[in-house]
Design a protein around this motif. Structure first.
Motif, mmCIF file in Angstrom:
data_model
loop_
_atom_site.group_PDB
_atom_site.id
_atom_site.type_symbol
_atom_site.label_atom_id
_atom_site.label_comp_id
_atom_site.label_asym_id
_atom_site.label_seq_id
_atom_site.Cartn_x
_atom_site.Cartn_y
_atom_site.Cartn_z
ATOM 1 N N LEU A 40 0.904 -1.399 0.041
ATOM 2 C CA LEU A 40 0.032 -0.003 -0.003
ATOM 3 C C LEU A 40 0.893 1.290 0.015
ATOM 4 C CD1 LEU A 40 -2.668 -1.095 2.494
ATOM 5 C CD2 LEU A 40 -3.039 -1.023 0.103
ATOM 6 N N ASP A 41 1.845 1.319 0.575
ATOM 7 C CA ASP A 41 3.065 2.410 0.769
ATOM 8 C C ASP A 41 3.478 2.735 -0.686
ATOM 9 O OD1 ASP A 41 4.505 4.356 1.860
ATOM 10 O OD2 ASP A 41 6.216 3.100 2.362
ATOM 11 N N ARG A 42 3.716 1.599 -1.365
ATOM 12 C CA ARG A 42 4.296 1.841 -2.877
ATOM 13 C C ARG A 42 3.170 2.159 -3.739
ATOM 14 N NH1 ARG A 42 6.515 -3.466 -1.487
ATOM 15 N NH2 ARG A 42 5.026 -4.407 -2.963
ATOM 16 N N ARG A 43 1.972 1.818 -3.400
ATOM 17 C CA ARG A 43 1.004 2.135 -4.617
ATOM 18 C C ARG A 43 0.416 3.602 -4.302
ATOM 19 N NH1 ARG A 43 -1.154 -2.192 -7.682
ATOM 20 N NH2 ARG A 43 -2.259 -0.366 -8.622
ATOM 21 N N LEU A 44 0.382 3.647 -2.809
ATOM 22 C CA LEU A 44 -0.584 5.059 -2.702
ATOM 23 C C LEU A 44 0.259 6.177 -2.194
ATOM 24 C CD1 LEU A 44 -3.479 3.176 -0.827
ATOM 25 C CD2 LEU A 44 -3.462 4.048 -3.294
ATOM 26 N N ASN A 45 1.264 6.071 -1.770
ATOM 27 C CA ASN A 45 2.045 7.123 -1.108
ATOM 28 C C ASN A 45 3.267 7.747 -2.313
ATOM 29 O OD1 ASN A 45 3.494 8.936 0.486
ATOM 30 N ND2 ASN A 45 4.586 7.595 1.506
#
Length: 322
Positions: A40-45
């Protein structure tokens, strides 16, 4: 029934821990949560997004991180209701959310390393359990770091998950552990995570509030039972210093441990080359800590952990008989 599951999981994990062969075979819930958080960090941040959008996506990420494990835990526990003695299987699963045995082993390893290999080996051992720069630590600094880690991890690695298992069964324990893992991975005040990880950091502060206070109380009570510990000084240190810590929760167990041992814990320390100014917990004349203090802290921890298990045992018995 959730309180009974919490009590049994504490008792089972105290004896069994989390077997190495099981970790090698399937990993650990923290590693599973970590993969989800990293994805989620890679995709959304995204660094190109505004801080407002990154904060919004951080909230969305936190909801996924907390609700997915909670839903899985709830489904598993519901299925176990249909199995004879299913609550025992639920308790065995919940042991993976606790760290009584491993915490003791990792902190004891620091004392062993200092006594057998000197400062260099002590720095290596303590680097496995703290995030501060080990090369900046002298012998006393290594000992203080180990004791601080013991106190703080007793709260968020044992008391807090047990508390939330007692409140919400497997769902409550899994949700807490996922939130705590999220805080450790993205809840930092760095350029990448200042905005995106804000919700995770704030939520972790919130869910750790009851456990940090309970942990301090358990350490104070344990000081009555451990030879050489000072319960009065522990209580005074909590009242005087706990709220001065930059963390709303870490100061409570650290102050209690510092007062009980007659040490000064916390204070200024270095993370990634950056000096973090913080007040001292406890007084202790700023005396130099040594490996013997780590072993005294471990005695306090074990005694406080016995009290925690007994507390859940009594509460679960009352709940069953009521």
């Amino acid at each position: 029934m959730s309180v009974l599951i919490a009590f049994l999981s504490l008792a089972f994990e105290f004896v069994l821990g989390y077997p190495d062969w099981l970790f090698r075979a399937i990993g650990h819930p923290v590693t599973w949560f970590g993969r989800l958080i990293s994805f989620l960090d890679r995709r959304l941040n995204r660094a190109t997004d505004s801080d407002a959008l990154r904060r919004q996506r951080g909230v969305q990420t936190l909801l996924v991180i907390v609700l997915v494990p909670a839903a899985i835990g709830l489904c598993v526990q519901i299925l176990l209701w249909f199995i004879p003695l299913g609550f025992i299987f639920a308790a065995l699963l919940a042991t993976s959310l606790l760290s009584q045995k491993s915490l003791h082993e990792h902190v004891e390893a620091v004392a062993d390393a200092l006594e057998t290999g000197g400062l260099a080996m002590g720095r290596v051992a303590v680097s496995r359990i703290v995030g501060r720069d080990p090369e900046t630590l002298d012998r006393a600094g290594v000992c203080r770091a180990a004791i601080e880690s013991l106190a703080e991890n007793f709260s968020d690695g044992i008391v807090a998950p047990a508390f939330w298992i007692g409140v919400g069964g497997l769902a409550g324990g899994a949700a807490y552990k996922a939130a705590n893992t999220a805080d450790s991975m993205i809840g930092h005040r760095t350029p990448r995570h200042e905005a995106f990880g804000r919700a995770a950091a704030r939520f972790d502060d919130l869910v750790n509030l009851p456990a940090s206070r309970l942990t301090a109380l358990l350490i104070v009570l344990a000081a009555f039972l451990v030879k050489g510990a000072d319960p009065r000084n522990a209580w005074n240190a909590v009242r005087r210093d706990a709220r001065k810590h930059r963390s709303p929760n870490a100061g409570w167990p650290e102050a209690a441990m510092a007062g009980a041992l007659g040490l000064a814990l916390a204070g200024p320390r270095s993370y990634g080359g950056v000096l973090v100014e913080d007040v001292f917990m406890g007084e202790g004349g700023r005396r130099e800590a040594d490996s013997a203090d780590i072993r005294r802290a471990l005695k306090l921890y074990r005694t406080a952990d016995y009290l925690l298990i007994a507390l859940f045992g009594v509460v679960s018995a009352i709940a069953i008989l009521a």
